[in-house]
Design a protein around this motif. Sequence first.
Motif, PDB file in Angstrom:
ATOM      1  N   GLU A 107       0.826  -1.190   0.000  1.00  0.00           N
ATOM      2  CA  GLU A 107       0.000   0.000   0.000  1.00  0.00           C
ATOM      3  C   GLU A 107       0.877   1.264   0.000  1.00  0.00           C
ATOM      4  O   GLU A 107       0.652   2.206  -0.776  1.00  0.00           O
ATOM      5  N   SER A 108       1.915   1.265   0.808  1.00  0.00           N
ATOM      6  CA  SER A 108       2.777   2.465   0.932  1.00  0.00           C
ATOM      7  C   SER A 108       3.449   2.768  -0.405  1.00  0.00           C
ATOM      8  O   SER A 108       3.480   3.928  -0.847  1.00  0.00           O
ATOM      9  N   SER A 109       3.904   1.679  -1.086  1.00  0.00           N
ATOM     10  CA  SER A 109       4.585   1.890  -2.365  1.00  0.00           C
ATOM     11  C   SER A 109       3.600   2.506  -3.361  1.00  0.00           C
ATOM     12  O   SER A 109       3.930   3.439  -4.107  1.00  0.00           O
ATOM     13  N   ARG A 110       2.395   1.898  -3.343  1.00  0.00           N
ATOM     14  CA  ARG A 110       1.428   2.370  -4.329  1.00  0.00           C
ATOM     15  C   ARG A 110       1.065   3.854  -4.077  1.00  0.00           C
ATOM     16  O   ARG A 110       0.930   4.647  -5.033  1.00  0.00           O
TER      17      ARG A 110
ATOM     18  N   LYS B 226       1.646   9.590  -5.656  1.00  0.00           N
ATOM     19  CA  LYS B 226       2.188  10.955  -5.431  1.00  0.00           C
ATOM     20  C   LYS B 226       3.119  11.327  -6.580  1.00  0.00           C
ATOM     21  O   LYS B 226       3.057  12.413  -7.171  1.00  0.00           O
ATOM     22  N   LEU B 227       3.956  10.313  -6.866  1.00  0.00           N
ATOM     23  CA  LEU B 227       4.963  10.547  -7.909  1.00  0.00           C
ATOM     24  C   LEU B 227       4.274  10.827  -9.255  1.00  0.00           C
ATOM     25  O   LEU B 227       4.709  11.708 -10.025  1.00  0.00           O
TER      26      LEU B 227
ATOM     27  N   SER C 234      12.665  12.247  -5.146  1.00  0.00           N
ATOM     28  CA  SER C 234      13.702  11.364  -4.615  1.00  0.00           C
ATOM     29  C   SER C 234      13.158  10.620  -3.398  1.00  0.00           C
ATOM     30  O   SER C 234      13.391   9.415  -3.243  1.00  0.00           O
ATOM     31  N   THR C 235      12.388  11.382  -2.527  1.00  0.00           N
ATOM     32  CA  THR C 235      11.832  10.743  -1.327  1.00  0.00           C
ATOM     33  C   THR C 235      10.878   9.614  -1.714  1.00  0.00           C
ATOM     34  O   THR C 235      10.968   8.502  -1.184  1.00  0.00           O
ATOM     35  N   SER C 236      10.005   9.963  -2.676  1.00  0.00           N
ATOM     36  CA  SER C 236       9.038   8.932  -3.090  1.00  0.00           C
ATOM     37  C   SER C 236       9.738   7.701  -3.639  1.00  0.00           C
ATOM     38  O   SER C 236       9.425   6.553  -3.284  1.00  0.00           O
ATOM     39  N   ILE C 237      10.694   7.929  -4.533  1.00  0.00           N
ATOM     40  CA  ILE C 237      11.400   6.791  -5.149  1.00  0.00           C
ATOM     41  C   ILE C 237      12.122   6.000  -4.087  1.00  0.00           C
ATOM     42  O   ILE C 237      12.077   4.756  -4.059  1.00  0.00           O
ATOM     43  N   ASN C 238      12.744   6.729  -3.151  1.00  0.00           N
ATOM     44  CA  ASN C 238      13.479   6.013  -2.088  1.00  0.00           C
ATOM     45  C   ASN C 238      12.531   5.157  -1.241  1.00  0.00           C
ATOM     46  O   ASN C 238      12.853   4.038  -0.860  1.00  0.00           O
TER      47      ASN C 238
ATOM     48  N   ILE D  91       9.646   3.919  -2.186  1.00  0.00           N
ATOM     49  CA  ILE D  91       9.242   2.733  -2.953  1.00  0.00           C
ATOM     50  C   ILE D  91      10.374   1.711  -2.956  1.00  0.00           C
ATOM     51  O   ILE D  91      10.173   0.513  -2.715  1.00  0.00           O
ATOM     52  N   ALA D  92      11.578   2.219  -3.222  1.00  0.00           N
ATOM     53  CA  ALA D  92      12.742   1.306  -3.308  1.00  0.00           C
ATOM     54  C   ALA D  92      12.948   0.599  -1.981  1.00  0.00           C
ATOM     55  O   ALA D  92      13.134  -0.634  -1.933  1.00  0.00           O
TER      56      ALA D  92
END
Lengths: 132, 743
Positions: free
Chosen positions: B104-107, B112-113, B148-152, B154-155
């Motif tokens: 859920e958090s990744s999605r 957002k991204l 960058s925060t979002s990608i991090n 997700i990663a």
Amino acid sequence: MYKLLIVDDSIIIQQRIRNIFQDADVNIVGMANNGVEAIEMFEHYKPDIITMDLTMPQMGGLECIQQLIAMDKDVSILVVSALSDKSTGLKALQYGARGFISKPFDQYKLLYALQKLIAAKNKHRLAQITDK
Amino acid sequence: MLFPILGLMLLIAFITILSSYANNKVKRDLVILDAIGHLEDNFYDIALDIQQLNITTSSQSSDITSRLTKSTTQIDTLFDALQSGGSYQNSADKTIKVNELKTESSRSELLKLSVIWQDYKTQLNNLNDPVATTKLANFVYAQKNSISTSINTIAADSFAYTYRWNTIVRYILLIGPLLISLYIAGLAWFYFNRVSSSENQLQMAGKRSDEILSAVNEGLFLIDKDLVIADEYSKALEGIVNHTKLAGKRLPDILSKLVSPKDLEDTKTFVGQLFSEWVVEDLVTDLNPLKKLRTQVPTELGGYEERFLDFRFSRVYEEDEVVRILVSVRDISDAVRLEKNLESEKQQSDRQLEMLSTIMNSDPNILQHFIDSTLVRIDNINDILKTPGSTKKELMNKATEIYRELHSLKGESSAMQLDSFVSRSEDAETKVKYLIDKREISGNEFLSLAIDLDELLNLTIFVKNLTDRIGFIGEGINEQVNVFANNEKPEIFDKKLAKAHEQLVHETTQTKQLMPQSAHNLDANLDSSNGSMAEEATQSLNPDTTQNIANTSPESADSIANFYNQFAQEIAKRNHKQISFQCLGMDNVMLTPEQVNLVKDISIQLLRNSIVHGIEAPQVRQQKDKPPVGRVNLILEENLNEGTATLSIMDDGQGIQYEKLRQAALASGKYHPDKVAKWTKKELLRLMFVPNLSTAETSTEDAGRGIGMDVVKTLVGKLKGKLQINSKADEYTRFSIIFPTFH
């Protein structure tokens, strides 16, 4: 039913064996007084089982056994003889007799011997059939 | 075995599937990580390109624009792929499949991204003036951190997921082999246990059969076609065949000490035949040469002991083929001995039966006479034994007297055809004869005779009881005997009783002769004759009996002649002679019972002599031109005027063999040869009466003991008579005894 030939130079013994086997599961085809008669009767009746005396005039049991076995190696010969000397009886076995009953015998012994011979004969036949 | 292996394979398959599933998971998340990396790269590329576009000339801008277009497409593709699964081209132009993001958090971060990206994309599409470019560059710069925060996020999310699966894989890879190893170890342990327990069982079975073999008291062993004894055999075997360390030895070698070479050969043939399938096992037991084998076994004391061993042979099959023979040996000596004892007991009872038939066929009077005289003889022998005597001469005399009595008893019983008596008295006779021949007698040596005597007495009582029971005796004159034989053990050794009996017989005989019809006189006579015994006897003598006495007389005379005839014919038959016998006047002369007995004893001896020594064999007689049947006469006549009687026994045989007597004298070594050579016929005749000098070649029941004429001489002496011998070679011999009838 197997065919049986009685060979003995004593008529009394012949009759006695015949009486004992009267009700047994065997067909008595003849009674021979000596080896020569035994061989003639054998050629004619082709018996399966033979009771054989050893000491007889004209042709004795030992020689008779040899000739009979030469004619038919499957014939079951039971020696019924007075036991003076065991080596003669053993000789009969070497010539091809299947068993030995010493005189004097009682009817149970003789009937038991016949039963054993018939069983051995049946087993032998079965083995021959399965081999084929 | 199949199931454990199947189990192992299943376990391996399960672990493999599990690990590959976990691996897939890891791989998929790694792809997502890659895709996110790629997304970040593209964002970075766009940011870089926009900054470059901001400062570069328009001549270079077309390159940058095309790169921007490409990056834009890439980011779109990646968004699509990460949002709902799909594929994208990586930097090496390889199509990579990506699954949608799961957490859920990744999605939400991706959402957002994508919102930022929509702004981004709108501005990118309107890059037609430098203002817009600068504005975008500012925007990119402003959004740099949130992108960058979002990608991090997700990663990191993806990475955590990957890490979890990676750990699972690690565990699987660690635990899987461990499980397999454990399984194999378990299996190994199980099988090892099973093998060792079956090994144990095998060992136990071996131990038990060892116990059986050491405890069984039969000899048990196996032999193969070469007659070699197998390693395992029963302990008892060694003792039975008297041979140790039998394993691997050949049976014939063991037997060679126990059986004859012929039986050994027969045994080899017999066993050979048992290996032949053709022979029916149950029908050859009669030919077993070692059935009830009689053998001599050395004893500890150095002697030999007779033993009976019983060997039995039975086939041992392996897949319908006779591979070995099981041999069992038993020591049946005790059983055989028992059988023999039973046999001898049976023989004894047969003998008694035989005796019974003899008794049934005997003349009652003769039988009674035999019983009486045997009892008297036994009494006599007993008296002789009781007589004190310690010197050698006295003992020798005792032996000789006993011998005579036994000899007579043997003669009488053989005449009666009572074989048990004959053999028993012969045994006793042989014993005494041995004592006489030994010439060294001690008083103790007579002791064993008491047993024979007792046996003879028992036999006599047995015959007596039998005859009583049969009941054909007990009438007439014989009734008197019952007086003293009715008791189980008659007091035969009581002299007084015997005397009374003798007296009674005597008186009765007289009465019979003199006053046959008078019962009263008889009674009177008896009353006056002797003491209390006679009275007792009288009680059994009623008047009827007296009548019987008179009637018995002719029958009795006939019986006596019959008795001698039977006796003579019996001896002739035994000695292969043929005789015609004539007995005359035996009842015509009135004699005392003592004389009657003496005459009878002498007659028996001389008759035996005539038939054995006088009469020739039929062939010999024919060669001599004589009839084959010899003649023997026994005559008693009274010489009335002289008060004497003459007993004569005559035969038409070969006459006295003087030369044989001479040779017997020489052979005895008692006489000087020169003297013997010179002896006349008369002197030679005297030799006939010398004890222990016999002319017969062999000792038989009838002759050859060298005592007969010796006895006759003594008996004649007791009769106070004279003995005359007349003889002619090949014609006749006549013995005449002349004795006084006065009493």
